[in-house]
Design a protein around this motif. Structure first.
Motif, PDB file in Angstrom:
ATOM      1  N   THR A 161      31.341  36.950  23.622  1.00 18.68           N
ATOM      2  CA  THR A 161      30.631  37.714  22.595  1.00 18.68           C
ATOM      3  C   THR A 161      30.832  39.210  22.802  1.00 18.68           C
ATOM      4  O   THR A 161      31.171  39.957  21.876  1.00 18.68           O
ATOM      5  CB  THR A 161      29.129  37.385  22.615  1.00 18.68           C
ATOM      6  OG1 THR A 161      28.946  35.988  22.362  1.00 18.68           O
ATOM      7  CG2 THR A 161      28.395  38.184  21.553  1.00 18.68           C
ATOM      8  N   ALA A 162      30.633  39.654  24.050  1.00 15.06           N
ATOM      9  CA  ALA A 162      30.820  41.078  24.368  1.00 15.06           C
ATOM     10  C   ALA A 162      32.286  41.477  24.221  1.00 15.06           C
ATOM     11  O   ALA A 162      32.598  42.571  23.743  1.00 15.06           O
ATOM     12  CB  ALA A 162      30.326  41.365  25.783  1.00 15.06           C
ATOM     13  N   LEU A 163      33.199  40.600  24.651  1.00 15.81           N
ATOM     14  CA  LEU A 163      34.637  40.875  24.523  1.00 15.81           C
ATOM     15  C   LEU A 163      35.019  41.069  23.062  1.00 15.81           C
ATOM     16  O   LEU A 163      35.671  42.050  22.696  1.00 15.81           O
ATOM     17  CB  LEU A 163      35.442  39.729  25.134  1.00 15.81           C
ATOM     18  CG  LEU A 163      36.958  39.750  24.867  1.00 15.81           C
ATOM     19  CD1 LEU A 163      37.600  40.988  25.468  1.00 15.81           C
ATOM     20  CD2 LEU A 163      37.603  38.471  25.411  1.00 15.81           C
ATOM     21  N   HIS A 164      34.586  40.138  22.217  1.00 14.35           N
ATOM     22  CA  HIS A 164      34.947  40.208  20.802  1.00 14.35           C
ATOM     23  C   HIS A 164      34.343  41.437  20.132  1.00 14.35           C
ATOM     24  O   HIS A 164      34.981  42.081  19.288  1.00 14.35           O
ATOM     25  CB  HIS A 164      34.496  38.932  20.094  1.00 14.35           C
ATOM     26  CG  HIS A 164      35.270  37.718  20.508  1.00 14.35           C
ATOM     27  ND1 HIS A 164      34.990  36.454  20.040  1.00 14.35           N
ATOM     28  CD2 HIS A 164      36.316  37.577  21.354  1.00 14.35           C
ATOM     29  CE1 HIS A 164      35.832  35.587  20.591  1.00 14.35           C
ATOM     30  NE2 HIS A 164      36.635  36.255  21.386  1.00 14.35           N
ATOM     31  N   GLU A 165      33.130  41.782  20.520  1.00  9.93           N
ATOM     32  CA  GLU A 165      32.489  42.957  19.944  1.00  9.93           C
ATOM     33  C   GLU A 165      33.245  44.230  20.329  1.00  9.93           C
ATOM     34  O   GLU A 165      33.454  45.120  19.497  1.00  9.93           O
ATOM     35  CB  GLU A 165      31.040  43.041  20.428  1.00  9.93           C
ATOM     36  CG  GLU A 165      30.273  44.226  19.851  1.00  9.93           C
ATOM     37  CD  GLU A 165      28.838  44.280  20.341  1.00  9.93           C
ATOM     38  OE1 GLU A 165      28.256  45.382  20.337  1.00  9.93           O
ATOM     39  OE2 GLU A 165      28.295  43.213  20.727  1.00  9.93           O
ATOM     40  N   VAL A 167      36.454  44.432  21.228  1.00  5.65           N
ATOM     41  CA  VAL A 167      37.752  44.433  20.544  1.00  5.65           C
ATOM     42  C   VAL A 167      37.591  44.898  19.103  1.00  5.65           C
ATOM     43  O   VAL A 167      38.392  45.692  18.594  1.00  5.65           O
ATOM     44  CB  VAL A 167      38.401  43.033  20.593  1.00  5.65           C
ATOM     45  CG1 VAL A 167      39.647  42.976  19.708  1.00  5.65           C
ATOM     46  CG2 VAL A 167      38.775  42.670  22.025  1.00  5.65           C
ATOM     47  N   GLN A 168      36.529  44.430  18.443  1.00  4.27           N
ATOM     48  CA  GLN A 168      36.279  44.860  17.068  1.00  4.27           C
ATOM     49  C   GLN A 168      36.014  46.368  17.011  1.00  4.27           C
ATOM     50  O   GLN A 168      36.528  47.070  16.131  1.00  4.27           O
ATOM     51  CB  GLN A 168      35.085  44.098  16.486  1.00  4.27           C
ATOM     52  CG  GLN A 168      34.763  44.437  15.034  1.00  4.27           C
ATOM     53  CD  GLN A 168      35.848  43.968  14.079  1.00  4.27           C
ATOM     54  OE1 GLN A 168      36.095  42.768  13.948  1.00  4.27           O
ATOM     55  NE2 GLN A 168      36.495  44.909  13.413  1.00  4.27           N
ATOM     56  N   ILE A 211      48.052  44.704  20.331  1.00  6.26           N
ATOM     57  CA  ILE A 211      49.089  45.051  19.360  1.00  6.26           C
ATOM     58  C   ILE A 211      49.152  43.982  18.272  1.00  6.26           C
ATOM     59  O   ILE A 211      49.314  44.289  17.087  1.00  6.26           O
ATOM     60  CB  ILE A 211      50.447  45.218  20.055  1.00  6.26           C
ATOM     61  CG1 ILE A 211      50.376  46.337  21.089  1.00  6.26           C
ATOM     62  CG2 ILE A 211      51.547  45.518  19.034  1.00  6.26           C
ATOM     63  CD1 ILE A 211      51.624  46.490  21.927  1.00  6.26           C
ATOM     64  N   ASP A 212      49.003  42.708  18.661  1.00  7.20           N
ATOM     65  CA  ASP A 212      48.953  41.620  17.682  1.00  7.20           C
ATOM     66  C   ASP A 212      47.819  41.834  16.683  1.00  7.20           C
ATOM     67  O   ASP A 212      47.970  41.582  15.489  1.00  7.20           O
ATOM     68  CB  ASP A 212      48.760  40.272  18.379  1.00  7.20           C
ATOM     69  CG  ASP A 212      50.035  39.754  19.029  1.00  7.20           C
ATOM     70  OD1 ASP A 212      51.125  40.213  18.619  1.00  7.20           O
ATOM     71  OD2 ASP A 212      49.938  38.908  19.930  1.00  7.20           O
ATOM     72  N   VAL A 213      46.673  42.285  17.195  1.00  5.92           N
ATOM     73  CA  VAL A 213      45.519  42.529  16.331  1.00  5.92           C
ATOM     74  C   VAL A 213      45.872  43.554  15.261  1.00  5.92           C
ATOM     75  O   VAL A 213      45.566  43.378  14.076  1.00  5.92           O
ATOM     76  CB  VAL A 213      44.316  43.021  17.176  1.00  5.92           C
ATOM     77  CG1 VAL A 213      43.236  43.606  16.280  1.00  5.92           C
ATOM     78  CG2 VAL A 213      43.753  41.870  18.002  1.00  5.92           C
ATOM     79  N   ILE A 214      46.544  44.635  15.674  1.00  2.29           N
ATOM     80  CA  ILE A 214      46.877  45.703  14.734  1.00  2.29           C
ATOM     81  C   ILE A 214      47.967  45.266  13.759  1.00  2.29           C
ATOM     82  O   ILE A 214      47.866  45.469  12.553  1.00  2.29           O
ATOM     83  CB  ILE A 214      47.338  46.959  15.496  1.00  2.29           C
ATOM     84  CG1 ILE A 214      46.190  47.517  16.334  1.00  2.29           C
ATOM     85  CG2 ILE A 214      47.850  48.027  14.530  1.00  2.29           C
ATOM     86  CD1 ILE A 214      46.596  48.617  17.277  1.00  2.29           C
ATOM     87  N   PHE A 221      44.249  35.392  21.909  1.00  2.52           N
ATOM     88  CA  PHE A 221      43.333  35.718  22.995  1.00  2.52           C
ATOM     89  C   PHE A 221      41.930  36.040  22.485  1.00  2.52           C
ATOM     90  O   PHE A 221      40.991  36.086  23.265  1.00  2.52           O
ATOM     91  CB  PHE A 221      43.873  36.883  23.816  1.00  2.52           C
ATOM     92  CG  PHE A 221      45.001  36.500  24.725  1.00  2.52           C
ATOM     93  CD1 PHE A 221      44.759  36.036  26.005  1.00  2.52           C
ATOM     94  CD2 PHE A 221      46.308  36.570  24.278  1.00  2.52           C
ATOM     95  CE1 PHE A 221      45.787  35.665  26.841  1.00  2.52           C
ATOM     96  CE2 PHE A 221      47.357  36.203  25.106  1.00  2.52           C
ATOM     97  CZ  PHE A 221      47.096  35.748  26.394  1.00  2.52           C
ATOM     98  N   PHE A 222      41.792  36.288  21.207  1.00  3.09           N
ATOM     99  CA  PHE A 222      40.485  36.599  20.629  1.00  3.09           C
ATOM    100  C   PHE A 222      40.218  35.576  19.533  1.00  3.09           C
ATOM    101  O   PHE A 222      40.494  35.802  18.353  1.00  3.09           O
ATOM    102  CB  PHE A 222      40.462  38.028  20.088  1.00  3.09           C
ATOM    103  CG  PHE A 222      41.007  39.044  21.056  1.00  3.09           C
ATOM    104  CD1 PHE A 222      40.465  39.151  22.328  1.00  3.09           C
ATOM    105  CD2 PHE A 222      42.067  39.862  20.712  1.00  3.09           C
ATOM    106  CE1 PHE A 222      40.969  40.077  23.232  1.00  3.09           C
ATOM    107  CE2 PHE A 222      42.576  40.784  21.604  1.00  3.09           C
ATOM    108  CZ  PHE A 222      42.026  40.887  22.878  1.00  3.09           C
ATOM    109  N   GLU A 223      39.716  34.412  19.964  1.00  4.21           N
ATOM    110  CA  GLU A 223      39.577  33.260  19.079  1.00  4.21           C
ATOM    111  C   GLU A 223      38.591  33.528  17.942  1.00  4.21           C
ATOM    112  O   GLU A 223      37.591  34.214  18.110  1.00  4.21           O
ATOM    113  CB  GLU A 223      39.119  32.041  19.882  1.00  4.21           C
ATOM    114  CG  GLU A 223      40.113  31.621  20.965  1.00  4.21           C
ATOM    115  CD  GLU A 223      39.599  30.459  21.788  1.00  4.21           C
ATOM    116  OE1 GLU A 223      38.485  29.988  21.485  1.00  4.21           O
ATOM    117  OE2 GLU A 223      40.308  30.039  22.720  1.00  4.21           O
ATOM    118  N   ASN A 224      38.948  32.947  16.801  1.00  4.83           N
ATOM    119  CA  ASN A 224      38.071  32.983  15.614  1.00  4.83           C
ATOM    120  C   ASN A 224      37.763  34.399  15.139  1.00  4.83           C
ATOM    121  O   ASN A 224      36.727  34.641  14.525  1.00  4.83           O
ATOM    122  CB  ASN A 224      36.751  32.245  15.885  1.00  4.83           C
ATOM    123  CG  ASN A 224      36.987  30.814  16.318  1.00  4.83           C
ATOM    124  OD1 ASN A 224      37.848  30.126  15.764  1.00  4.83           O
ATOM    125  ND2 ASN A 224      36.238  30.359  17.312  1.00  4.83           N
TER     126      ASN A 224
END
Length: 375
Positions: A161-165, A167-168, A211-214, A221-224
Motif C-alpha cells: 500500500t505504501a509502495l504503491h502510494e 510510486v503514484q 521507466i515502464d510506468v512513464i 512490479f506495481f500490481e493492479n
C-alpha cells in the motif's frame, strides 16, 4: 584497427561532484551559505574550462532552494549563463534521490507525502521559469528505482500500500514537472535516469520498473496500478562500477579483462534498445579502482562499446563521466574524479586518465594511442 569516431553532435560531459567543494557550505548565516555556494560554482567553472567537454550535468541543491528559492534560482541562472558562454550545455538534475538522502532530509520525506509534493512543484516552476530557454535537458528524477528498493525492499515483507502510494506520488511529481517544463520551454527534453550496474537480470527488470510506468503506463512490479502515459524524450543510463579497490594490485590487473559483471554496459544498452524506442544518454559512468591505467582501460572500453552500439543504430547521443572531482562519502575518499583531491579538500591536478578523456573529446574519437586499452 582504424580510429573509432563519434557523431559530430555527440555530447561529451562530466557530472558535478556529489558534495560541494568547500566544507561547511551549509553552515553559518544565510549570506555565508550563499557566498560558499557561489564560490563552489565558480570553482567548478574554473575546472571545467580546463577540460574539452561540451556538457555539464549538475544537481540543484534543495537546501539552498528551500532556504531562498528566488536567490537560488538567480544564482543557478548566472551559473548556467556562464556555462553557455563557455560552449557547455547545461544538463540539470532536478531531483536526485542519492543527493537528497545525504542532504535535504525534509525534502526527501516530503516526496512520500502527496500534499507536500506541491512544495517541490512550486519551486520547480520557479526554477524553470528562471532558466527558460537556457536549459534544454532536464533529468527530472535520478535513481528512483534505487530509492524505492532501499525504502521498501529491506526485508521479506513489503508494504504494498505504501509502495504503491509512493510510486503514484513520484509519477505525479514527474508528470507535473514535465507539464511545467514543456509549457515554459516546449523545446526542452525531459528524462529520468536510473542505476543499471546490477548482478542479476531480475534486478535489471526492477530498475526498468519506473521507466515502464512513464513509457507504458504500467509495470509488473506495481500490481493492479495503471498510470496515464507521460512525456519522456530520452532515458539516462547510470552505469557505475562501485567495486571496492583491491589491495592485490597485481592480481587486479591480471584479472581485469576476465572479471565481468553479469550485466555489462553493452548488454544494458542492448536491452534498452530492444525495450524502448527512445534516445539514450549515458548520464553516469565511473570505476572506483584507484589505478590510473585501470581507469583508462575501463573508460576506453566503455566508450568503444558505446561506439559499437552507435554503429548498430542505437540512439546514444552523449556520454557523461562521473565525476568532476573526487568525493568524500562517510569519511571515505572515493578517488573517482577527473581532478584528484588531497585530504584537505584542495584540488591539485588532472589525473592521467582524465587527460586521455579530454584528448578523446578533442579528437571526437578513440585514436591509435588508446586502442591498446580495448580488450
Amino acid at each position: 584497427m582504424e580510429n573509432v569516431n563519434f557523431p559530430r553532435s555527440f555530447l561529451w560531459g562530466v557530472n558535478s561532484p556529489f558534495f560541494p567543494f568547500l566544507e561547511n557550505s551549509t553552515e553559518g548565516s544565510k549570506q555565508q551559505i550563499f557566498e560558499n555556494a557561489e564560490k563552489n560554482l565558480n570553482k567548478q567553472l574554473s575546472f571545467l574550462k580546463r577540460l574539452k567537454i561540451n556538457s555539464f550535468r549538475f544537481n540543484l541543491n534543495w537546501d539552498l532552494l528551500y532556504l531562498d528559492p528566488f536567490y537560488s534560482c538567480a544564482m543557478y541562472d548566472n551559473f548556467i549563463e556562464q556555462l553557455r558562454q563557455s560552449g557547455i550545455e547545461p544538463i540539470v538534475n532536478l531531483v536526485d534521490f542519492d543527493f537528497l538522502s545525504y542532504n535535504k532530509k525534509e525534502a526527501f520525506d516530503n516526496i512520500e507525502n502527496e500534499e507536500n509534493i506541491s512544495i517541490f512543484i512550486e519551486i520547480i516552476e520557479k526554477i524553470v521559469s528562471t532558466f527558460k530557454f537556457k536549459v534544454q535537458y532536464y533529468i527530472i528524477l535520478n535513481h528512483t528505482a534505487k530509492y524505492l528498493k532501499k525504502r521498501f525492499f529491506k526485508g521479506a515483507d513489503v508494504d504494498n500500500t505504501a509502495l504503491h502510494e509512493t510510486v503514484q506520488n513520484l509519477f505525479n511529481l514527474y508528470d507535473k514537472s514535465v507539464r511545467i517544463i514543456k509549457s515554459i520551454n516546449p523545446y526542452a527534453k525531459v528524462s529520468v535516469s536510473e542505476e543499471f550496474y546490477v548482478e542479476e537480470e531480475e534486478q535489471l527488470d526492477f530498475v526498468f520498473s519506473f521507466i515502464d510506468v512513464i513509457v507504458k503506463g504500467e509495470s509488473p512490479f506495481f500490481e493492479n496500478m495503471a498510470f496515464k502515459n507521460s512525456d519522456i524524450d530520452f532515458i539516462g543510463i547510470n552505469f557505475n562500477d562501485l567495486t571496492s579497490n583491491s589491495e592485490e594490485y597485481t592480481s587486479l590487473i591480471r584479472e581485469f579483462s576476465r572479471r565481468k559483471n553479469n550485466m555489462d554496459l553493452d548488454e544494458v544498452i542492448k536491452r534498452f534498445s530492444s525495450k524502448y524506442y527512445l534516445p539514450f544518454l549515458i548520464t553516469e559512468n565511473i570505476s572506483t579502482v584507484e589505478d590510473d591505467s585501470l581507469k583508462s582501460r575501463y573508460l576506453v572500453n566503455n566508450l568503444y562499446k558505446i561506439n559499437q552500439s552507435l554503429e548498430n543504430n542505437v540512439k546514444i547521443f552523449g556520454y557523461i563521466y562521473n565525476s568532476l572531482s573526487d568525493v568524500k562519502i562517510n569519511n571515505r575518499l572515493l578517488k573517482t574524479g577527473l581532478y584528484r583531491i588531497d585530504d584537505k579538500n584542495r584540488y591539485i591536478s588532472l589525473r592521467n586518465f582524465a587527460k586521455i578523456y579530454s584528448n578523446i573529446i578533442g579528437d571526437n574519437g578513440i585514436n591509435e594511442r588508446y586502442l591498446k586499452y580495448i580488450d
